[in-house]
Scaffold this motif. Structure first.
Motif, PDB file in Angstrom:
ATOM      1  N   TYR A  64       0.809  -1.216   0.000  1.00 49.87           N
ATOM      2  CA  TYR A  64       0.000   0.000   0.000  1.00 49.87           C
ATOM      3  C   TYR A  64       0.849   1.276   0.000  1.00 49.87           C
ATOM      4  O   TYR A  64       0.370   2.326  -0.429  1.00 49.87           O
ATOM      5  N   THR A  65       2.056   1.224   0.515  1.00 48.43           N
ATOM      6  CA  THR A  65       2.956   2.386   0.524  1.00 48.43           C
ATOM      7  C   THR A  65       4.244   1.998  -0.199  1.00 48.43           C
ATOM      8  O   THR A  65       5.259   1.704   0.438  1.00 48.43           O
ATOM      9  N   PRO A  66       4.224   1.971  -1.533  1.00 43.63           N
ATOM     10  CA  PRO A  66       5.400   1.488  -2.273  1.00 43.63           C
ATOM     11  C   PRO A  66       6.654   2.322  -2.059  1.00 43.63           C
ATOM     12  O   PRO A  66       7.760   1.776  -2.129  1.00 43.63           O
ATOM     13  N   SER A  67       6.515   3.630  -1.795  1.00 44.05           N
ATOM     14  CA  SER A  67       7.708   4.459  -1.597  1.00 44.05           C
ATOM     15  C   SER A  67       8.512   4.022  -0.382  1.00 44.05           C
ATOM     16  O   SER A  67       9.735   4.221  -0.334  1.00 44.05           O
ATOM     17  N   ILE A  68       7.853   3.396   0.592  1.00 50.17           N
ATOM     18  CA  ILE A  68       8.529   2.901   1.794  1.00 50.17           C
ATOM     19  C   ILE A  68       8.743   1.398   1.726  1.00 50.17           C
ATOM     20  O   ILE A  68       9.824   0.895   2.059  1.00 50.17           O
ATOM     21  N   GLN A  69       7.747   0.658   1.279  1.00 58.14           N
ATOM     22  CA  GLN A  69       7.815  -0.798   1.322  1.00 58.14           C
ATOM     23  C   GLN A  69       8.827  -1.378   0.331  1.00 58.14           C
ATOM     24  O   GLN A  69       9.357  -2.462   0.570  1.00 58.14           O
ATOM     25  N   ARG A  70       9.074  -0.675  -0.769  1.00 55.76           N
ATOM     26  CA  ARG A  70      10.054  -1.199  -1.709  1.00 55.76           C
ATOM     27  C   ARG A  70      11.447  -1.282  -1.078  1.00 55.76           C
ATOM     28  O   ARG A  70      12.228  -2.184  -1.384  1.00 55.76           O
ATOM     29  N   HIS A  71      11.742  -0.377  -0.175  1.00 58.58           N
ATOM     30  CA  HIS A  71      13.039  -0.422   0.525  1.00 58.58           C
ATOM     31  C   HIS A  71      13.012  -1.447   1.657  1.00 58.58           C
ATOM     32  O   HIS A  71      14.036  -2.083   1.947  1.00 58.58           O
ATOM     33  N   LYS A  72      11.861  -1.626   2.264  1.00 56.57           N
ATOM     34  CA  LYS A  72      11.769  -2.609   3.347  1.00 56.57           C
ATOM     35  C   LYS A  72      11.971  -4.035   2.835  1.00 56.57           C
ATOM     36  O   LYS A  72      12.690  -4.839   3.461  1.00 56.57           O
ATOM     37  N   GLU A 304      11.651  -9.026  11.598  1.00 55.59           N
ATOM     38  CA  GLU A 304      10.225  -9.363  11.597  1.00 55.59           C
ATOM     39  C   GLU A 304       9.424  -8.350  12.415  1.00 55.59           C
ATOM     40  O   GLU A 304       8.275  -8.041  12.082  1.00 55.59           O
ATOM     41  N   ARG A 305      10.056  -7.797  13.421  1.00 55.06           N
ATOM     42  CA  ARG A 305       9.376  -6.829  14.288  1.00 55.06           C
ATOM     43  C   ARG A 305       9.497  -5.402  13.754  1.00 55.06           C
ATOM     44  O   ARG A 305       8.496  -4.669  13.696  1.00 55.06           O
ATOM     45  N   TYR A 306      10.700  -4.981  13.395  1.00 52.86           N
ATOM     46  CA  TYR A 306      10.933  -3.568  13.083  1.00 52.86           C
ATOM     47  C   TYR A 306      10.766  -3.238  11.598  1.00 52.86           C
ATOM     48  O   TYR A 306      10.677  -2.063  11.250  1.00 52.86           O
ATOM     49  N   TYR A 307      10.771  -4.235  10.728  1.00 52.48           N
ATOM     50  CA  TYR A 307      10.538  -4.004   9.308  1.00 52.48           C
ATOM     51  C   TYR A 307       9.225  -4.618   8.839  1.00 52.48           C
ATOM     52  O   TYR A 307       9.031  -4.829   7.642  1.00 52.48           O
ATOM     53  N   GLY A 308       8.346  -4.902   9.773  1.00 59.38           N
ATOM     54  CA  GLY A 308       7.053  -5.451   9.411  1.00 59.38           C
ATOM     55  C   GLY A 308       6.110  -4.371   8.903  1.00 59.38           C
ATOM     56  O   GLY A 308       6.501  -3.232   8.619  1.00 59.38           O
ATOM     57  N   LEU A 309       4.845  -4.722   8.773  1.00 58.92           N
ATOM     58  CA  LEU A 309       3.843  -3.788   8.290  1.00 58.92           C
ATOM     59  C   LEU A 309       3.591  -2.688   9.316  1.00 58.92           C
ATOM     60  O   LEU A 309       3.569  -2.941  10.531  1.00 58.92           O
ATOM     61  N   ASP A 310       3.387  -1.462   8.836  1.00 59.10           N
ATOM     62  CA  ASP A 310       3.060  -0.335   9.695  1.00 59.10           C
ATOM     63  C   ASP A 310       1.598  -0.422  10.133  1.00 59.10           C
ATOM     64  O   ASP A 310       0.790  -1.144   9.533  1.00 59.10           O
ATOM     65  N   PRO A 311       1.218   0.320  11.186  1.00 57.58           N
ATOM     66  CA  PRO A 311      -0.177   0.259  11.667  1.00 57.58           C
ATOM     67  C   PRO A 311      -1.196   0.620  10.596  1.00 57.58           C
ATOM     68  O   PRO A 311      -2.257  -0.014  10.512  1.00 57.58           O
ATOM     69  N   GLU A 312      -0.900   1.632   9.761  1.00 58.46           N
ATOM     70  CA  GLU A 312      -1.868   1.985   8.722  1.00 58.46           C
ATOM     71  C   GLU A 312      -1.998   0.890   7.673  1.00 58.46           C
ATOM     72  O   GLU A 312      -3.052   0.730   7.048  1.00 58.46           O
ATOM     73  N   GLU A 313      -0.935   0.105   7.488  1.00 61.19           N
ATOM     74  CA  GLU A 313      -1.019  -1.017   6.550  1.00 61.19           C
ATOM     75  C   GLU A 313      -1.779  -2.194   7.160  1.00 61.19           C
ATOM     76  O   GLU A 313      -2.453  -2.943   6.450  1.00 61.19           O
TER      77      GLU A 313
END
Length: 481
Positions: A64-72, A304-313
């Motif tokens: 849902y947030t490709p600008s951030i998730q592509r790096h994650k 798994e904890r710090y690079y997981g999905l954000d709350p809005e995701e």
């Protein structure tokens, strides 16, 4: 200890390639410790791959947030790929340098994507404070004080980007140099000798690591308020990547190389005729792979904890994941990675040129402003535009004419002396009016000597009695009209 230079070629230790026969592990477990090490490292690698696959699948299915998730998703692949390549180098030790070349590439790209991910988190703040010059003073580790005239300015952003990108770019160059020197036989892995490339590459790697650590620590400290305001776990995300790099470098490269150099790690000889002889370098590499796999399995847990999905995701979580959406996210996260990396590297060069031009313009404007101020200071005033006079008599005459021509109403001006101010008749009050014209006083002739009379010169009577100069005490003898 191995000699330097070594035989040419990518294969090390004359093509050393031990067997991993599980039957020997059952028959003689004490004489086949390398098989135990290979199995333990394989289990740790499997754990890292499993945790990583689960985290990546969540992101690709809910992209849902490709600008951030592509790096994650790119950072999440780091522990699985790195541990898998290290485990494979354990199995094929004779090509360990070439295999670890690709592991170094993934390590470099992980560092790059951590910085880009944090930049993506800061993008809303950059848009909010665009064009504003916000100074900040902060301390790194509570010791080093740093002051910035503008935390959102181009200068700090470009300098930080250069200091961060130098590490992955250098690691790519370092891997290429390692392969070339290994082919030439002068790499000398794990040997601190001056005729081997390993010593110099370790020194440069250590310097590059220190530079990026200071740059990232400063970066995290400057934007500490934004991390808290946006609930961004920037410090944890940073240490998930930098901690394994530091542990592998200090404990794997430096410590094991030192132990091998001083003879602590020795050759492993078989206890019976059917065993395998392991040289000291191969034993050191086995320990090195175990360290890597153990560290990466722990890193996969923290990621798994710090690079997981954000709350809005999580709020937009959907149970079904279409195949087309999954492949689209995979292409954006991984297939577009290499072009995106080189585009940002070259754009960093373009930003550097823009910054250099901007600073040159500021320097020229500063010099131009100083030259204008100096010209205003050195420009002669109306009182200083008089033509130069030829002799002293003309100087005194011009001075007298200039003072007499000044406004007569300015009687309180203390800059004129008594000889140039028109005198009023004594005995008449200031309120009385008189129609008699005020006589003017002629200027005395110029003195012929420029030297002043001192106490050793004889006093001439003529100098006081026959002088035509105005004497102040003569005013008291003036008759009252």
């Amino acid at each position: 200890m191995s000699e330097c230079p070594t035989p040419r070629g990518l294969a090390e230790n004359a093509g050393f390639n031990p067997d991993f026969d599980l039957k020997q592990l059952v028959l003689d477990p004490d004489s086949n410790m390398h098989i135990w090490g290979w199995l333990v490292s394989g289990f740790l690698t499997l754990a890292a791959v499993t945790l990583t696959a689960h985290s990546i699948k969540q992101h690709l299915c809910h992209y849902y947030t490709p600008s951030i998730q592509r790096h994650k998703v790119r950072v999440l692949a780091y522990p699985a790929v790195y541990s898998a390549l290290a485990w494979f180098s354990y199995l094929q030790y004779n090509y360990e340098t070439v295999i670890m070349f690709f592991a170094t590439l993934f390590e470099s790209f992980a560092v790059y994507n951590v910085y880009m991910c944090l930049e993506a988190y800061l993008e809303p703040f950059r848009q909010k404070y665009a064009g504003q010059k916000i100074p900040i003073t902060t301390k790194v580790f509570g010791i080093f004080k740093i002051h910035l005239n503008s935390k959102w300015g181009l200068h700090f952003r470009v300098i930080t980007k250069i200091l961060v990108l130098q590490y992955p770019v250098w690691n790519i160059i370092n891997s290429l140099i390692s392969i070339i020197t290994q082919v030439k036989g002068v790499y000398c892995d794990g040997q601190f000798v001056f005729n081997g490339a390993y010593l110099y590459l370790v020194i440069i790697n250590f310097t590059s690591l220190c530079i990026i650590l200071m740059a990232m620590f400063t970066y995290l400290s400057v934007f500490n308020e934004e991390w808290h305001h946006g609930r961004i776990r920037a410090h944890a995300m940073f240490w998930c990547v930098k901690a394994p790099i530091m542990i592998i470098f200090y404990c794997g490269d430096i410590l094991l190389a030192g132990l091998g150099h001083f003879g602590v790690i020795q050759d492993s000889r078989p206890q019976h005729s059917g065993g395998t002889f392991w040289p000291a370098d191969a034993v050191k590499n086995g320990y090195y792979v175990l360290i890597i796999c153990a560290v990466m399995s722990l890193v996969a847990i923290f990621m798994e904890r710090y690079y997981g999905l954000d709350p809005e995701e999580y709020a937009r979580y959907e149970e079904d994941c279409t195949w087309s959406a999954y492949m689209h996210a995979f292409a954006d996260g991984y297939l577009a990675f290499i072009p995106d990396f080189f585009r940002n590297v070259f754009s960093c060069g373009g930003d550097t040129v823009v910054l250099a031009k901007k600073r040159m313009d500021l320097r020229q404007n500063h010099k131009r402003r100083l030259s204008e101020d100096e010209r205003h200071l050195l420009q002669p005033s109306d009182m200083e535009t008089a033509q130069p006079l030829e002799d002293e008599e003309n100087v005194y005459a011009a001075l007298g004419q200039r003072r007499i021509s000044m406004d007569d109403d300015d009687e309180d001006d203390g800059r004129l002396n008594a000889s140039s101010v028109p005198l009023k008749r004594l005995g008449i009050s200031s309120s009385a009016k008189s129609d008699d014209p005020i006589p003017t006083i002629s200027m005395p002739p110029a003195p012929r000597k420029s030297r002043m009379i001192n106490h050793n010169d004889p006093v001439a009577v003529v100098s006081t009695t026959g002088s035509s100069h105005f004497q102040p005490h003569e005013i008291s003898r003036a008759p009252n009209f």
